[in-house]
Design a protein around this motif. Structure first.
Motif, mmCIF file in Angstrom:
data_model
loop_
_atom_site.group_PDB
_atom_site.id
_atom_site.type_symbol
_atom_site.label_atom_id
_atom_site.label_comp_id
_atom_site.label_asym_id
_atom_site.label_seq_id
_atom_site.Cartn_x
_atom_site.Cartn_y
_atom_site.Cartn_z
ATOM 1 N N CYS A 52 1.947 -0.905 -0.536
ATOM 2 C CA CYS A 52 2.537 -1.688 -1.621
ATOM 3 C C CYS A 52 3.149 -2.971 -1.051
ATOM 4 O O CYS A 52 3.985 -2.914 -0.139
ATOM 5 N N PRO A 53 2.738 -4.151 -1.576
ATOM 6 C CA PRO A 53 3.283 -5.411 -1.053
ATOM 7 C C PRO A 53 4.791 -5.550 -1.303
ATOM 8 O O PRO A 53 5.460 -6.311 -0.619
ATOM 9 N N LYS A 54 5.324 -4.772 -2.268
ATOM 10 C CA LYS A 54 6.751 -4.897 -2.600
ATOM 11 C C LYS A 54 7.628 -3.996 -1.721
ATOM 12 O O LYS A 54 8.658 -4.405 -1.224
ATOM 13 N N CYS A 55 7.200 -2.705 -1.556
ATOM 14 C CA CYS A 55 8.115 -1.738 -0.899
ATOM 15 C C CYS A 55 7.479 -1.017 0.292
ATOM 16 O O CYS A 55 8.127 -0.160 0.885
ATOM 17 N N ARG A 56 6.225 -1.320 0.613
ATOM 18 C CA ARG A 56 5.488 -0.669 1.711
ATOM 19 C C ARG A 56 5.122 0.777 1.399
ATOM 20 O O ARG A 56 4.686 1.502 2.309
ATOM 21 N N GLY A 57 5.329 1.228 0.162
ATOM 22 C CA GLY A 57 4.913 2.581 -0.215
ATOM 23 C C GLY A 57 3.401 2.726 -0.101
ATOM 24 O O GLY A 57 2.671 1.744 -0.131
ATOM 25 N N HIS A 105 -4.266 -2.326 -3.131
ATOM 26 C CA HIS A 105 -3.608 -2.389 -1.817
ATOM 27 C C HIS A 105 -3.405 -0.959 -1.345
ATOM 28 O O HIS A 105 -3.111 -0.081 -2.154
ATOM 29 N N LEU A 106 -3.535 -0.723 -0.071
ATOM 30 C CA LEU A 106 -3.263 0.609 0.467
ATOM 31 C C LEU A 106 -1.803 0.736 0.870
ATOM 32 O O LEU A 106 -1.298 1.832 1.111
ATOM 33 N N CYS A 113 2.609 1.656 -7.975
ATOM 34 C CA CYS A 113 3.207 2.254 -6.780
ATOM 35 C C CYS A 113 4.152 3.371 -7.229
ATOM 36 O O CYS A 113 5.055 3.137 -8.042
ATOM 37 N N THR A 114 3.933 4.589 -6.723
ATOM 38 C CA THR A 114 4.768 5.702 -7.180
ATOM 39 C C THR A 114 6.155 5.651 -6.545
ATOM 40 O O THR A 114 7.060 6.369 -6.959
ATOM 41 N N THR A 115 6.344 4.791 -5.548
ATOM 42 C CA THR A 115 7.669 4.675 -4.918
ATOM 43 C C THR A 115 8.553 3.685 -5.680
ATOM 44 O O THR A 115 9.660 4.017 -6.090
ATOM 45 N N CYS A 116 8.059 2.462 -5.890
ATOM 46 C CA CYS A 116 8.914 1.427 -6.496
ATOM 47 C C CYS A 116 8.489 1.057 -7.912
ATOM 48 O O CYS A 116 9.187 0.310 -8.595
ATOM 49 N N GLY A 117 7.327 1.522 -8.359
ATOM 50 C CA GLY A 117 6.902 1.249 -9.727
ATOM 51 C C GLY A 117 6.184 -0.075 -9.909
ATOM 52 O O GLY A 117 5.763 -0.396 -11.018
ATOM 53 N N ALA A 118 6.022 -0.871 -8.843
ATOM 54 C CA ALA A 118 5.326 -2.162 -8.976
ATOM 55 C C ALA A 118 3.867 -1.908 -9.372
ATOM 56 O O ALA A 118 3.228 -0.997 -8.848
ATOM 57 N N VAL A 119 3.367 -2.722 -10.308
ATOM 58 C CA VAL A 119 1.983 -2.574 -10.771
ATOM 59 C C VAL A 119 1.181 -3.765 -10.288
ATOM 60 O O VAL A 119 1.630 -4.911 -10.348
ATOM 61 N N SER A 120 -0.024 -3.488 -9.785
ATOM 62 C CA SER A 120 -0.823 -4.531 -9.172
ATOM 63 C C SER A 120 -2.273 -4.441 -9.639
ATOM 64 O O SER A 120 -2.855 -3.356 -9.620
#
Lengths: 394, 112
Positions: free
Chosen positions: B24-29, B21-22, B10-17
């Protein structure tokens, strides 16, 4: 929301059927209508639960087909597919239809004919519910997800193979008293675990899970008739109310869960169902859990709130979850021995609990049962429906 | 090996999955960039599965969930004759399934 009652329940014997998919569904539906003494009252809607008809039986639009087989036109009709939780999903849709006032009588039928195809195709059909890009491509099947879960659960919570075997032995014993069960075969600890022959009798399926940790592949159908209070009041017999339904989802890929041993959707769905029912786990007299694999009975009983994490194995050792124990689980035989025609299972759980609450579970009746709980576990725990039923005195 | 297996960052929060996902489950990015999955990790769980899906002409498959250094968890095939919980493994990419002559590449784990 108007109160909703289950006024009739029926099912076919699970196992292997020579019927067509529609005849199987129709047989269960007719049994439930007869049980409700409602076969002459108009049915407003029909909801059919089925997972694999379009793939393994080459039949679609089962709602319309069932309406025709039972001549219930012009009832509304649809089929729902929600993996192994299709049955409880169909019941939930019926509940919503009556609760909202759109219908007064709804027939809910779950049906599956899994033995129409060979074992490989059957296993692959169920595996197609796993994550297509990060699980299925590796050869993941439902038993493998259960094997991965079991090894970790055993490591963290002290569950041993003997506890898994105790669940299987108990549920096989329960099924001996259920004429609708697929498997009528008593098994022993020696036969499946401790004797030298046990490795032959009980080979690994997805280690540490073995053959007798896994549900059989079954054909079967189960049905309930849901009705508004007005209709229920006109009928005789004990009255069973759907007191609460809760549903929750979780990540599709098991590896994405923060704690892959936590059945979060079971916990959340159960909390919602108990809240709606204004009940707590301690109020429950009889329980149906989704033991597609023995470990799931243990893990679900903890996630649903009946035992603390890691404590279910102790309750099993004390015999608390057996018929006659303080919290009988899967008196029907469960998925392990009643069988698991996937789309039918969630409805079959409700059928058993309705019979229990009405005092009609001959040979396996839990005395004075008033509150009942069912967990229908879809996917590998990524879509779960919990239902609380309550007997109402007239 | 030219094939690679990608996770989404995720380019917003950096979470890797490792599962698309379209949102991000962590930050909604809603913006992601692919990152090749590589390196070492530990075996979180494994199983030898004999109840196989179609496409596999073997007696059993050894599957594992591995927790990679850095925290990303992935499912894949374990190529280790002596598997243990917590054992160190390294990731490689290989053919994990062949359907009608068409090969699918995915993650495989070897002893580190």
């Amino acid at each position: 929301m108007r109160p909703v009652y289950i006024v009739g329940a029926g099912m076919t014997r699970f196992g292997r059927s020579d019927f067509s998919l529609v005849d199987l569904a129709g047989t269960a539906g007719l049994a439930a209508l007869h049980h409700a003494a409602l076969s002459k009252v108009p049915v407003d809607a029909v909801v059919v639960a089925n997972m694999g008809g379009s793939r393994i039986n080459r039949q679609t639009a089962l709602g319309s087909a069932l309406v025709d087989r039972l001549a219930l036109y012009p009832a509304a009709a649809e089929a729902v597919e929600n993996g192994p939780a299709s049955g409880a999903s169909a019941a939930k849709i019926g509940f919503q239809a009556i609760g909202s006032g759109m219908a007064d009588v709804v027939l809910v039928v779950g049906v599956e004919m899994m033995r129409a195809v060979d074992g490989l195709e059957g296993t692959d059909f169920v595996a197609s519910l796993s994550h297509p890009e990060v699980e299925y491509i590796y050869g993941v099947t439902l038993p493998s997800l259960a094997g991965l879960f079991t090894r970790l659960y055993m490591d963290r919570y002290g569950v041993e193979r003997k506890h898994l075997a105790m669940v299987a032995i108990k549920n096989h014993e329960h099924a001996m008293h259920n004429p609708y069960a697929h498997i009528h075969q008593p098994i022993t600890m020696e036969g499946i675990l401790t004797s030298p022959e046990a490795v032959v009798n009980n080979p690994p399926v997805a280690d540490p899970l073995c053959l007798f940790d896994c549900c059989p592949v079954s054909d079967g159908a189960a049905a309930v008739v849901l009705a508004s209070k007005e209709i229920a009041d006109r009928l005789g017999g004990a009255r069973v109310r759907i007191a609460g339904i809760g549903q929750a989802t979780d990540t599709h890929a098991v590896h994405e869960r923060e704690d892959p041993t936590e059945l979060r959707a079971v916990r959340l769905a159960s909390q919602k169902a108990f809240a709606m029912a204004e009940a707590k786990p301690g109020d429950v007299d009889v329980v149906e859990l989704h033991d597609a694999f023995t470990i799931l009975e243990i893990a679900e009983s903890e996630a649903a709130g009946f035992f603390k994490r890691g404590e279910a194995r102790k309750a099993i050792e004390r015999g608390e979850t057996r018929f006659g124990g303080h919290l009988p689980i899967n008196v029907s035989g469960g998925l392990k021995a009643r069988g698991h025609p996937v789309g039918a299972t969630g409805v079959a759980q409700l059928v058993e609990l309705v019979w229990q609450l009405r005092g009609e579970a001959t040979g396996r009746q839990v005395e004075k049962a008033k509150v009942a709980y069912a967990c229908n576990f879809g996917g590998f725990g990524n879509n779960v429906i919990a239902t609380v039923l309550r007997k109402e005195e007239r | 090996m030219t094939e690679a297996v990608y996770a989404a960052k995720c380019t917003t929060c950096g979470a890797v999955s490792y599962a698309k996902h379209l949102i991000c489950p962590k930050c909604r990015g809603e913006a992601f960039q692919p990152v090749a999955i590589k390196g070492e990790g530990t075996v979180l769980s494994y199983t030898d599965v004999y109840a196989l899906a179609i496409d596999y002409d073997v007696r059993f498959l050894r599957l594992a969930i591995v927790e990679l250094d850095g925290g990303l968890r992935v499912t894949g095939q374990l190529l280790d004759a002596d598997p243990k919980l917590g054992k160190r493994v390294r990731t490689t990419v290989g053919v994990v399934r062949e359907t009608g002559g068409k090969a699918t590449h995915g993650l495989q784990f070897m002893p580190a």
